[in-house]
Design a protein around this motif. Structure first.
Motif, short mmCIF file in Angstrom:
data_model
loop_
_atom_site.label_atom_id
_atom_site.label_comp_id
_atom_site.label_asym_id
_atom_site.label_seq_id
_atom_site.Cartn_x
_atom_site.Cartn_y
_atom_site.Cartn_z
N ARG A 81 0.73 -1.18 -0.05
CA ARG A 81 -0.01 0.10 0.02
C ARG A 81 0.88 1.29 0.07
NH1 ARG A 81 0.18 -2.41 4.98
NH2 ARG A 81 0.51 -1.36 6.72
N HIS A 82 2.14 1.29 0.37
CA HIS A 82 2.97 2.31 0.32
C HIS A 82 3.98 2.41 -0.70
CE1 HIS A 82 2.04 4.22 4.04
NE2 HIS A 82 1.96 3.33 4.55
N TYR A 83 3.61 1.58 -2.02
CA TYR A 83 4.40 1.64 -3.06
C TYR A 83 4.43 3.18 -3.68
CZ TYR A 83 6.13 0.64 -7.70
OH TYR A 83 6.72 0.50 -9.01
N CYS A 84 5.60 3.49 -3.97
CA CYS A 84 5.98 4.69 -4.38
C CYS A 84 5.24 5.38 -5.55
CB CYS A 84 7.44 4.88 -4.75
SG CYS A 84 7.98 6.58 -5.21
N LEU A 85 4.08 6.39 -5.20
CA LEU A 85 3.38 6.92 -6.05
C LEU A 85 4.13 7.84 -7.42
CD1 LEU A 85 0.40 7.39 -6.48
CD2 LEU A 85 0.53 9.57 -5.22
#
Length: 407
Positions: A353-357
């Motif tokens: 869920r914290h994959y780099c935007l």
């Protein structure tokens, strides 16, 4: 003797991989008493933790500081702490979901794709201005991402000279140790950058433009909008995260290529064929081979056992991406540079869920920067092949301070 990651040792920062290899094989999960964290070194453990909801970037969505027994915040960095606790990278739960949804609606892949012609023009201008010998970091790697983020946000040209120093000051506080001077400089950078973004946001509300600040001011999802502080902190995050990964990734990648000239020659040949795919594939391997942001952390959100190691709620784990990206259990010949490696499921942009935007923008910048450099300087070489590379900071934000080259 207890195992330890010497994160502030210049020799370790210079080349952490032999020590990481030894620790990964001997003690892949261990508690580092000096860091007060459990260190995680193998790919499967890191990827598993990144996807596991029992770990998070913060605890404050579940517990108060009093419940956690945390000391009072340091007033010397109150603005830094407020920023750091308010953006989506360090948020969890409903707040993270809301922020990521809103920012994702404004910072879209389509917006990134439209930047390619401008990025290519900036690179052409930059390369044309370089002499026969130059510093790859300061003269080539650094200017592009700062300029792109500034133009993307809509920061006026007269204000852009401040962005790089602000970012460099802020990220110093992500290292395990920092000085009072660095703390003061980071605090001042957050205050000054925030004031600029608030001024620009007010201008965009009155007079919308075709830029990301306008999009962030206007974005709405189910009646929800970004607060002024959320908008400000998102802009600071976009500069810091997007720019540090791009600068460090390109400079470390070029160093790796110049140390193994046969790989540089392959890219020179590919540049004449006009196919961009070899550069996109090469960038993925360079990001794996020498990870620009080698370590990220997670909090343990509940008591649990992880591969035989007992972890308590409130504990912290240090995920060593640089080690996971060299794990031979996941990557064949992991210590070798293979520009054709595909698939390449490296950890550099995170997982879950914290994959780099900002990963699409970083990938675009890196591929275009590398291709342009190869075309303009096909016989590029290190100015002094025998000199040790100079690193400008610590391990958490690991980047070359200088890289003199000749073309």
């Amino acid at each position: 003797m207890s195992p330890h990651l010497p994160l502030t040792d210049p020799a370790f920062v210079q080349n952490p991989y032999p020590a990481l290899e030894r620790l990964r094989e001997e003690t892949p999960l261990f508690f580092d008493t000096a860091l007060n964290r459990t260190v995680v070194l193998r790919y499967d453990d890191i990827s598993g933790i990144l996807r596991d909801k029992r770990f998070g970037r913060t605890l404050t969505h579940l517990y108060s500081r009093d419940e956690l027994g945390w000391p009072l915040p340091d007033p010397a960095q109150q603005h830094f702490d407020a920023f750091n606790g308010n953006h989506m990278l360090d948020s969890e739960g409903e707040k993270h979901t809301r922020l990521r949804s809103l920012v994702g609606k404004a910072f879209t892949p389509r917006r990134v794709e439209t930047l390619q012609p401008r990025i290519e023009a900036i690179l052409e201008e930059r390369l044309s201005a370089l002499g026969p010998e130059f510093d790859l970091v300061a003269d080539y790697a650094e200017p592009l991402p700062v300029t792109v983020i500034a133009e993307l946000l809509g920061v006026p040209e007269a204000e852009r000279f401040q962005l790089r120093p602000w970012s460099a000051a802020i990220v110093k506080l992500y290292e395990p140790q920092f000085t009072r001077t660095q703390q003061s400089e980071a605090e001042r950078a957050v205050v000054e950058f925030s004031a600029l973004i608030r001024k620009l946001a007010a201008e965009r509300r009155a007079d919308p433009q075709d830029d990301l600040i306008t999009a962030l001011v206007q974005v709405e999802d189910g009646g929800q909008m970004l607060s002024e502080s959320e908008l400000t902190d998102t802009c600071i995050l976009l500069l810091n995260a997007g720019h540090e990964a791009s600068v460090n990734g390109l400079s470390a990648g070029v160093l790796a290529l110049l140390r193994q000239p046969e790989h540089w020659k392959k890219l020179v040949q590919a540049s004449g064929e006009g196919d961009p795919k070899p550069f996109r594939t090469a960038v993925e391997e360079l990001l794996r081979f020498d990870t620009p942001l080698p370590m990220f952390e997670r909090y343990v959100l509940e008591d649990l056992d992880w591969n035989g190691v007992s972890l308590k709620m409130g504990d912290q784990v240090a995920l060593i991406y640089a080690s996971g990206n060299r794990d031979p259990r996941r990557f064949e010949r992991a210590d070798e540079l293979n520009l054709s490696r595909d698939p390449n499921p490296h950890l550099t942009f995170g997982l879950g869920r914290h994959y780099c935007l900002g990963a699409p923008l970083a990938r675009l910048e890196l591929a275009l920067s590398l291709r342009a450099l190869v075309r303009h300087a096909p016989i590029l070489r290190l100015a002094d092949p025998a000199a040790l590379p100079e690193y400008g900071g610590g391990f958490v934000i690991r980047g070359l301070g200088r890289l003199p080259v000749r073309r």
